[in-house]
Design an enzyme around this catalytic site. Structure first.
Site, PDB file in Angstrom:
ATOM      1  N   GLN A   1       0.812  -1.216   0.000  1.00 37.77           N
ATOM      2  CA  GLN A   1       0.000   0.000   0.000  1.00 37.77           C
ATOM      3  C   GLN A   1       0.849   1.271   0.000  1.00 37.77           C
ATOM      4  O   GLN A   1       0.463   2.285   0.570  1.00 37.77           O
ATOM      5  CB  GLN A   1      -0.984  -0.005   1.181  1.00 37.77           C
ATOM      6  CG  GLN A   1      -2.255   0.777   0.919  1.00 37.77           C
ATOM      7  CD  GLN A   1      -3.442   0.269   1.712  1.00 37.77           C
ATOM      8  OE1 GLN A   1      -3.714  -0.924   1.719  1.00 37.77           O
ATOM      9  NE2 GLN A   1      -4.186   1.159   2.359  1.00 37.77           N
TER      10      GLN A   1
ATOM     11  N   CYS B   1      -4.501  -6.285  -2.538  1.00 34.74           N
ATOM     12  CA  CYS B   1      -3.411  -7.192  -2.156  1.00 34.74           C
ATOM     13  C   CYS B   1      -3.377  -8.499  -2.943  1.00 34.74           C
ATOM     14  O   CYS B   1      -2.356  -8.855  -3.539  1.00 34.74           O
ATOM     15  CB  CYS B   1      -3.506  -7.499  -0.666  1.00 34.74           C
ATOM     16  SG  CYS B   1      -3.270  -6.073   0.404  1.00 34.74           S
TER      17      CYS B   1
ATOM     18  N   HIS C   1      -0.071 -13.617   1.608  1.00 36.59           N
ATOM     19  CA  HIS C   1      -1.492 -13.406   1.335  1.00 36.59           C
ATOM     20  C   HIS C   1      -1.999 -14.362   0.255  1.00 36.59           C
ATOM     21  O   HIS C   1      -2.651 -13.969  -0.708  1.00 36.59           O
ATOM     22  CB  HIS C   1      -1.760 -11.954   0.932  1.00 36.59           C
ATOM     23  CG  HIS C   1      -3.139 -11.499   1.333  1.00 36.59           C
ATOM     24  ND1 HIS C   1      -3.441 -10.169   1.529  1.00 36.59           N
ATOM     25  CD2 HIS C   1      -4.292 -12.173   1.577  1.00 36.59           C
ATOM     26  CE1 HIS C   1      -4.715 -10.045   1.868  1.00 36.59           C
ATOM     27  NE2 HIS C   1      -5.256 -11.256   1.899  1.00 36.59           N
TER      28      HIS C   1
ATOM     29  N   ASP D   1       2.542  -3.497  -3.863  1.00 35.49           N
ATOM     30  CA  ASP D   1       1.458  -4.184  -4.567  1.00 35.49           C
ATOM     31  C   ASP D   1       0.409  -3.213  -5.103  1.00 35.49           C
ATOM     32  O   ASP D   1      -0.261  -3.479  -6.092  1.00 35.49           O
ATOM     33  CB  ASP D   1       0.813  -5.251  -3.672  1.00 35.49           C
ATOM     34  CG  ASP D   1       0.340  -4.711  -2.325  1.00 35.49           C
ATOM     35  OD1 ASP D   1       0.584  -3.521  -2.016  1.00 35.49           O
ATOM     36  OD2 ASP D   1      -0.268  -5.487  -1.560  1.00 35.49           O
TER      37      ASP D   1
END
Length: 488
Positions: free
Chosen positions: A12, A51, A102, A304
């Site tokens: 982010q 994400c 993730h 990302d």
């Protein structure tokens, strides 16, 4: 021996938050130095800016049309045949990930020899009533047990009272800095340098959860910005000027007018987290020097997706605006192994899918046919090469579901559920303040972009386009079903 590969990813971080790009506030001395030893790609985008889909592109080299994740959805299995670490393993590399993955299931190695994991607070893993023992958070996080050994058995990720998606609330980290998740990623990465197989080149993915919320920088870093002259977020003339429902008072808002003092503190904490990461990257670079590997390592730094941070009264990600979709992207070569044009800025439009082919090219490894991205090494060397003229991005976002196309000079946005359109001339209006959709001087450009997007979306299962025109109101999906590169 083949070069070592270091992929540093953050979560982010906006593409403009580098002091080498003359950001008015943020200080990133170590990233600036990385840029001096490599190439800064100024027009790097995340095609699906959240994400999971972004990290899928990072690890597979696929476009969203190929990997199928066109929105955010948890608990979708990662079953891709070729990933960046799996190909590097075949090429003889010792592979390690530290930090955020993730993926699903959480302990899916995705080709790595080993993963030391901290994905941050993920709701679907923390809600105990919805999980089996094997899927619970306690079984898929390595940072929290480490923290509890050092700071007390009752420590938790919620101790500061901040939500993991809160973009407007901030407070300083309450424990010693060495226990912060950012420091933990570097501590574990340094330990990998100690215990790696010295007979093999290594691929290390050093993946930070911050500056993604919670906004919890150590006090020393917050002090650097809390009294700084921070500019107000940019507000386009097209942005909603009112917030009748007072959405801005919600600490996990995605839009609205936030109380000014709260917003300024959130901005300060966000910038502080970036500088904290920068200092920890400097710590790791010093350790690489001590272990004698810095000069034989190719380093790629990126994020990302970005963070809107109040631009146009919007927050978080998923939307196609520059604050959300544009990411920092540095390819560095301290040992001059690849003969790049160092200390330069490149303006070609690139995307996260280009990471895998670039690093495989640097390693001398074969690039699988499933990869849609392109190696950036020819651009980094200043070679004349035929390049893509634009990228297509998208994200499911309910009534704000969107598609965008950009060549780095102009950007066209289409909201699929409402038909709303926007056109920005980034060469004159990099902050996207003026929507040119009604400007007759851009009529030809507008028709061209519409046609190109219609062609891009032809034959998509949602029915967005027949190849010539766009159809409004077709149901937006988070994951495509008809995928040639997946087994389900």
């Amino acid at each position: 021996m083949k070069p070592n590969i270091l992929l540093i990813s953050v979560d982010q971080m906006r593409g403009d938050c580098l002091s080498i790009l003359n950001h008015p506030v943020v200080d990133t001395p170590n990233l600036d130095q990385l840029t001096r030893s490599g190439v800064l790609f100024r027009n790097a985008y995340s095609a699906t800016p959240s994400c999971i889909p972004a990290r899928t592109a990072m690890l597979t080299g696929m476009s969203q049309r190929s990997h199928g994740r066109v929105g955010y959805q948890d608990k979708v299995a990662w079953d891709y045949k070729h990933t960046l670490p799996s190909v590097l393993v075949e090429a003889g590399y010792h592979t390690q990930c530290v930090g955020k993955m993730h993926v699903y299931p959480a302990r899916n190695l995705c080709g790595f020899h080993n993963v030391v994991m901290h994905d941050g607070y993920l709701h679907h893993n923390r809600i105990r009533s919805a999980n089996t023992v094997t899927e619970s958070f306690d079984s898929c996080d390595d940072y929290l047990p480490w923290l509890r050994e050092r700071a007390g058995a009752d420590c938790d990720l919620l101790d500061l009272g901040l939500d993991c998606n809160a973009s407007t609330v901030a407070r300083p980290w309450h424990l010693q800095e060495a226990l912060h998740p950012t420091n933990w990623v570097v501590t574990q990465s340094i330990d990998f340098l100690r215990r790696r197989d010295p007979r093999k080149p290594f691929f290390l993915s050093m993946s930070f959860v911050r500056p993604h919320p919670p906004f919890d920088p150590p006090q020393a870093f917050l002090d650097m910005y809390v009294d700084a002259d921070i500019p107000d977020p940019v507000i386009g003339v097209w942005a909603e000027a009112m917030d009748p429902d007072r959405n801005g008072l919600n600490p996990i808002t995605s839009k609205g007018i936030v109380p000014r003092n709260r917003l300024r503190r959130a901005q300060a904490a966000y910038y502080a987290l970036i500088t904290h990461i920068d200092h920890q990257i400097g710590r790791f670079l010093q350790s690489m020097t001590e272990y004698g590997v810095l000069q034989n390592t190719i380093i790629l730094f990126t994020s990302d997706h970005g963070e809107l941070l109040g631009d146009h009264h919007l927050f978080r990600k998923t939307l196609p605006y520059e604050g959300s979709a544009k990411v920092p992207f540095i390819l560095a070569d301290p040992g001059d192994l690849l003969k790049m044009n160092k200390n330069t800025v490149n303006d070609h439009v690139i995307e996260i899918r280009d990471i895998m082919p670039t690093l495989l090219d640097a390693a001398g490894a074969s690039i699988p046919d499933s990869v849609d991205g392109l190696s950036l090494l020819p651009l980094a060397r200043g070679e004349s090469v035929k390049w893509r003229d634009a990228i297509h991005g998208e994200h499911e976002c309910k009534d704000m579901s969107n598609h965008y196309m950009t060549d780095g000079v102009q950007k066209y946005i289409w909201f699929s559920q409402t038909g709303r359109e926007q056109l920005f001339d980034l060469s004159k209006d990099s902050q996207e303040t003026t929507n040119l959709i009604e400007d007759t001087r851009y009529k030809v450009s507008l028709e061209s972009w519409r046609g190109r997007l219609a062609a891009e979306l032809a034959d998509r299962e949602e029915g967005y386009s027949d190849g010539k025109q766009l159809f409004v109101g077709r149901l937006a999906q988070t994951v495509l079903k008809n995928l040639p590169n997946r087994s389900n």
